[in-house]
Design a protein around this motif. Structure first.
Motif, PDB file in Angstrom:
ATOM      1  N   ASN A 145      -4.480   7.697  -1.852  1.00 57.79           N
ATOM      2  CA  ASN A 145      -4.342   8.277  -0.508  1.00 57.79           C
ATOM      3  C   ASN A 145      -5.349   7.548   0.204  1.00 57.79           C
ATOM      4  O   ASN A 145      -6.391   8.145   0.107  1.00 57.79           O
ATOM      5  N   PRO A 146      -4.786   7.031   1.381  1.00 60.32           N
ATOM      6  CA  PRO A 146      -4.025   6.290   1.350  1.00 60.32           C
ATOM      7  C   PRO A 146      -3.718   5.039   0.454  1.00 60.32           C
ATOM      8  O   PRO A 146      -4.724   4.634   0.033  1.00 60.32           O
ATOM      9  N   LEU A 147      -2.584   4.710   0.192  1.00 59.08           N
ATOM     10  CA  LEU A 147      -2.344   3.477  -0.310  1.00 59.08           C
ATOM     11  C   LEU A 147      -2.010   2.469   0.605  1.00 59.08           C
ATOM     12  O   LEU A 147      -1.237   2.472   1.437  1.00 59.08           O
ATOM     13  N   PHE A 148      -2.798   1.419   0.730  1.00 55.06           N
ATOM     14  CA  PHE A 148      -2.863   0.151   1.551  1.00 55.06           C
ATOM     15  C   PHE A 148      -2.445  -0.986   0.999  1.00 55.06           C
ATOM     16  O   PHE A 148      -3.026  -1.385   0.001  1.00 55.06           O
ATOM     17  N   ILE A 149      -1.233  -1.590   1.424  1.00 54.01           N
ATOM     18  CA  ILE A 149      -0.532  -2.787   0.678  1.00 54.01           C
ATOM     19  C   ILE A 149      -0.602  -3.874   1.588  1.00 54.01           C
ATOM     20  O   ILE A 149       0.007  -3.823   2.659  1.00 54.01           O
ATOM     21  N   HIS A 150      -1.206  -4.978   1.268  1.00 58.42           N
ATOM     22  CA  HIS A 150      -1.241  -5.874   2.166  1.00 58.42           C
ATOM     23  C   HIS A 150      -0.673  -7.586   1.302  1.00 58.42           C
ATOM     24  O   HIS A 150      -1.018  -7.654   0.328  1.00 58.42           O
ATOM     25  N   GLY A 151      -0.284  -8.221   2.277  1.00 55.76           N
ATOM     26  CA  GLY A 151       0.083  -9.574   1.639  1.00 55.76           C
ATOM     27  C   GLY A 151       0.973 -10.479   2.589  1.00 55.76           C
ATOM     28  O   GLY A 151       1.336  -9.795   3.774  1.00 55.76           O
ATOM     29  N   GLY A 152       1.359 -11.441   2.349  1.00 65.44           N
ATOM     30  CA  GLY A 152       2.059 -12.599   3.410  1.00 65.44           C
ATOM     31  C   GLY A 152       3.379 -12.057   3.560  1.00 65.44           C
ATOM     32  O   GLY A 152       4.036 -11.137   2.851  1.00 65.44           O
ATOM     33  N   ILE A 246       0.471   2.511   3.788  1.00 67.92           N
ATOM     34  CA  ILE A 246       0.478   1.535   4.816  1.00 67.92           C
ATOM     35  C   ILE A 246       0.911   0.167   4.571  1.00 67.92           C
ATOM     36  O   ILE A 246       0.357  -0.450   3.443  1.00 67.92           O
ATOM     37  N   THR A 247       1.457  -0.709   5.310  1.00 59.13           N
ATOM     38  CA  THR A 247       1.720  -1.930   4.722  1.00 59.13           C
ATOM     39  C   THR A 247       1.090  -2.893   5.900  1.00 59.13           C
ATOM     40  O   THR A 247       1.033  -2.509   7.182  1.00 59.13           O
ATOM     41  N   SER A 248       0.437  -4.291   5.477  1.00 55.05           N
ATOM     42  CA  SER A 248      -0.207  -5.081   6.491  1.00 55.05           C
ATOM     43  C   SER A 248      -0.129  -6.250   6.164  1.00 55.05           C
ATOM     44  O   SER A 248      -0.034  -6.649   4.824  1.00 55.05           O
ATOM     45  N   ASP A 249      -0.203  -7.316   6.788  1.00 53.84           N
ATOM     46  CA  ASP A 249      -0.408  -8.637   6.493  1.00 53.84           C
ATOM     47  C   ASP A 249      -1.578  -9.165   6.126  1.00 53.84           C
ATOM     48  O   ASP A 249      -1.814 -10.385   5.782  1.00 53.84           O
ATOM     49  N   LYS A 250      -2.494  -8.447   6.384  1.00 55.08           N
ATOM     50  CA  LYS A 250      -3.907  -8.596   6.084  1.00 55.08           C
ATOM     51  C   LYS A 250      -4.677  -7.449   5.664  1.00 55.08           C
ATOM     52  O   LYS A 250      -4.070  -6.261   5.566  1.00 55.08           O
ATOM     53  N   PRO A 251      -5.783  -7.636   4.905  1.00 56.07           N
ATOM     54  CA  PRO A 251      -6.501  -6.450   4.437  1.00 56.07           C
ATOM     55  C   PRO A 251      -7.124  -5.658   5.435  1.00 56.07           C
ATOM     56  O   PRO A 251      -7.449  -6.177   6.652  1.00 56.07           O
ATOM     57  N   PRO A 252      -7.580  -4.693   5.320  1.00 56.69           N
ATOM     58  CA  PRO A 252      -8.097  -3.615   6.544  1.00 56.69           C
ATOM     59  C   PRO A 252      -9.377  -4.236   7.345  1.00 56.69           C
ATOM     60  O   PRO A 252      -9.262  -4.575   8.510  1.00 56.69           O
ATOM     61  N   SER A 253     -10.079  -4.869   6.379  1.00 56.65           N
ATOM     62  CA  SER A 253     -11.253  -5.492   7.229  1.00 56.65           C
ATOM     63  C   SER A 253     -10.884  -6.672   8.136  1.00 56.65           C
ATOM     64  O   SER A 253     -11.757  -7.101   8.927  1.00 56.65           O
ATOM     65  N   GLN A 254      -9.970  -7.430   7.780  1.00 55.74           N
ATOM     66  CA  GLN A 254      -9.606  -8.512   8.712  1.00 55.74           C
ATOM     67  C   GLN A 254      -8.644  -7.931   9.838  1.00 55.74           C
ATOM     68  O   GLN A 254      -8.355  -8.978  10.778  1.00 55.74           O
ATOM     69  N   LEU A 255      -8.189  -6.711  10.066  1.00 58.03           N
ATOM     70  CA  LEU A 255      -7.625  -6.355  11.317  1.00 58.03           C
ATOM     71  C   LEU A 255      -8.338  -5.915  12.354  1.00 58.03           C
ATOM     72  O   LEU A 255      -9.544  -5.615  12.158  1.00 58.03           O
ATOM     73  N   GLN A 256      -7.918  -6.266  13.543  1.00 56.03           N
ATOM     74  CA  GLN A 256      -8.500  -6.028  14.630  1.00 56.03           C
ATOM     75  C   GLN A 256      -8.240  -4.512  15.161  1.00 56.03           C
ATOM     76  O   GLN A 256      -7.645  -4.409  16.125  1.00 56.03           O
ATOM     77  N   LEU A 257      -8.926  -3.617  14.457  1.00 64.55           N
ATOM     78  CA  LEU A 257      -8.682  -2.334  14.714  1.00 64.55           C
ATOM     79  C   LEU A 257     -10.158  -1.601  14.832  1.00 64.55           C
ATOM     80  O   LEU A 257     -10.979  -2.406  14.452  1.00 64.55           O
ATOM     81  N   SER A 258     -10.210  -0.547  15.224  1.00 66.19           N
ATOM     82  CA  SER A 258     -11.547   0.134  15.281  1.00 66.19           C
ATOM     83  C   SER A 258     -12.087   0.408  13.957  1.00 66.19           C
ATOM     84  O   SER A 258     -11.366   0.415  12.912  1.00 66.19           O
TER      85      SER A 258
END
Ligand code: ADP
Ligand code: MG
Length: 446
Positions: A145-152, A246-258
């Motif tokens: 928790n959280p589970l963060f899933i990323h991929g194309g 959460i899903t995303s197209d990039k890993p957390p570190s590559q997201l432009q978030l705070s």
């Protein structure tokens, strides 16, 4: 038990921290901490989860040592006790799939009925994500928790997310699940602002949900106000022992978030879903064809899987088109038919996929040997050399396992390795060979 007088240090620290952070952060992170024991040697703190401990130490380590008793290293002597994980609270026995409540958010839970674990074909590149998702679905808020899933794009992130939702709504009926895309979350927020019902919306997201499934968080980038709202929701839910995926197209570190949001997302498990390799693509095609009553020979399935390789959604599209044609024309599906029907999809593949066949054909032309000779077992020097070049180039350009490539040539893994080494060794000194190899390379990579 502790006496009020003796935990002054902690209270002073809280006062200090309160002046340094926002009321929301204070409420989310510091207020839930309880002092179990306070002496001159140590302080025992009870925290709702490990994240609170991390938050405290990463933000206030130095300050804590100014207020609390110290250990031999000069750090605050704190012992943490994490409250045993509880089942997420389930105040209302609501079945979620149909729930739309007038007094709640306007967001409905919309789960695609086809997206469940049973219909998700696994292979080496998505197995890990699937297992993690199953873990979360069985024990929400108690595994990752959280589970963060990323991929194309088109690799099954939404499929997995909805599978978790289905599993929980079916098996843990008391838990309230919300599955939402970033866009829908933002729309909901905008709508609530317009209706002056933000408080109701906040209450809904922060206290009426046990499992939040959040799709495509990359769309939260560059939208700072919405991001802050999401971060606060996130922190509140996590601290209440609610599950977030959460899903995303990039890993957390590559997201432009705070940085704060990125750090939160990295707390739990970050799992990557990769492009399925050839065998899994074939299995997916066969499965989808079967679902549509379409008969697909293995060689046709391989042919499609070789050409459409980086997006499962495109594989599905191919099957849909083939199934429509086969129904209309009532014909067998052959490679030629596939090539004709899928011309567009095959041509529009983002980069031309290099196949073993293509390498063999080009090598045959450049080395002036027949294709059949290349495929034979002939040991004639000029043929054997050309064959080794083909193997070398296949290893260089085809992103499959060596075993798989060796199988294409009908050779063993070690023959393949031997061929590669041999060519690599000769290239720097054999100018003619090197020129021919680069001709083949140029021709197959244009
Ligand atoms: P993403 O959210 O990663 O862009 P989706 O979850 O929307 O991708 O998947 C695209 C399509 O491909 C969906 O129809 C989904 O069912 C299908 N799909 C993706 N991966 C698999 C898989 N491993 N097995 C079966 N179907 C899959
Ligand atoms: Mg998606």
């Amino acid at each position: 038990m502790y006496s009020i007088a003796t935990c002054n240090g902690w209270e002073q620290f809280l006062e200090f921290a309160q002046s340094r952070c926002s009321a929301i952060a204070f409420g989310n992170w510091l207020a839930p901490i309880r002092v179990l024991e306070y002496s001159d040697e140590k302080v025992v703190l009870e925290v709702p989860n490990i994240f609170v401990k991390e938050y405290l130490l990463s933000n206030y380590k130095k300050d804590l040592s100014a207020f609390l008793p110290l250990n031999a290293d000069g750090d605050a002597a704190i012992e943490f006790q994490v409250i045993a994980p509880q089942k997420p609270a389930a105040p209302l026995p609501v079945t979620v799939i149909t729930s739309k409540k007038s007094d709640e958010s306007s967001v409905d839970l919309k789960l695609n009925l086809n997206y469940c674990f049973d219909t998700f074909i696994e292979g080496p590149t998505n197995q890990f994500v699937k297992s993690a998702a199953i873990g979360v679905a069985h024990r929400p808020a108690q595994s990752y928790n959280p589970l963060f899933i990323h991929g194309g794009v088109g690799l099954g992130k939404t499929h997995i997310l909805h599978s978790i939702g289905h599993h929980i709504t079916k098996n843990l009926r008391k838990l309230k699940v919300q599955c939402i895309t970033t866009e829908a979350f933002i729309n909901d927020l905008v709508e609530s602002l317009r209706n002056k019902s933000v408080d109701r919306m906040k209450r809904y997201y922060r206290s009426d949900i046990d499992v939040l499934l959040f799709d495509d968080i990359q769309f939260l980038q560059y939208r700072r106000n919405f991001e802050d709202e999401f971060t606060n929701t996130f922190e509140t839910l996590i601290n209440q022992g609610k599950q977030i995926v959460i899903t995303s197209d990039k890993p957390p570190s590559q997201l432009q978030l705070s940085e704060r949001m990125i750090a939160r997302m990295e707390w739990g498990l970050v799992a990557h879903i990769g492009i399925p390799e050839l065998e899994t693509r074939v299995a997916i095609l066969q499965y989808k064809a079967l679902q549509r009553g379409l008969r697909l020979t293995n060689s046709v399935a391989f042919f499609i899987a070789e050409h459409i390789y980086n997006n499962v959604r495109q594989l599905e599209g191919a099957i849909n088109r083939l199934s429509a044609h086969s129904r209309l024309l009532n014909t067998e599906i052959t490679e030629e038919l596939v090539e004709n029907i899928l011309k567009e999809a095959l041509q529009h593949a983002p980069r031309t996929k290099i196949s073993v066949e293509q390498i063999l054909k080009t090598v045959a032309t450049v080395f002036e040997v027949r294709l059949s000779e290349l495929k034979s077992t002939s040991r004639l020097q000029r043929i054997a050399e050309a064959r080794q070049v083909a193997m070398y180039l296949a290893c260089k350009f085809i992103k499959e396992s060596l075993t798989m490539i060796a199988a294409y040539f009908g050779r063993t893994h070690s023959t393949l390795l031997h061929a590669c080494k041999n060519i690599e060794k000769s290239l720097p000194t054999d100018l003619l060979l090197s020129r021919k190899v680069s001709m083949v390379e140029k021709s197959i990579t244009v």
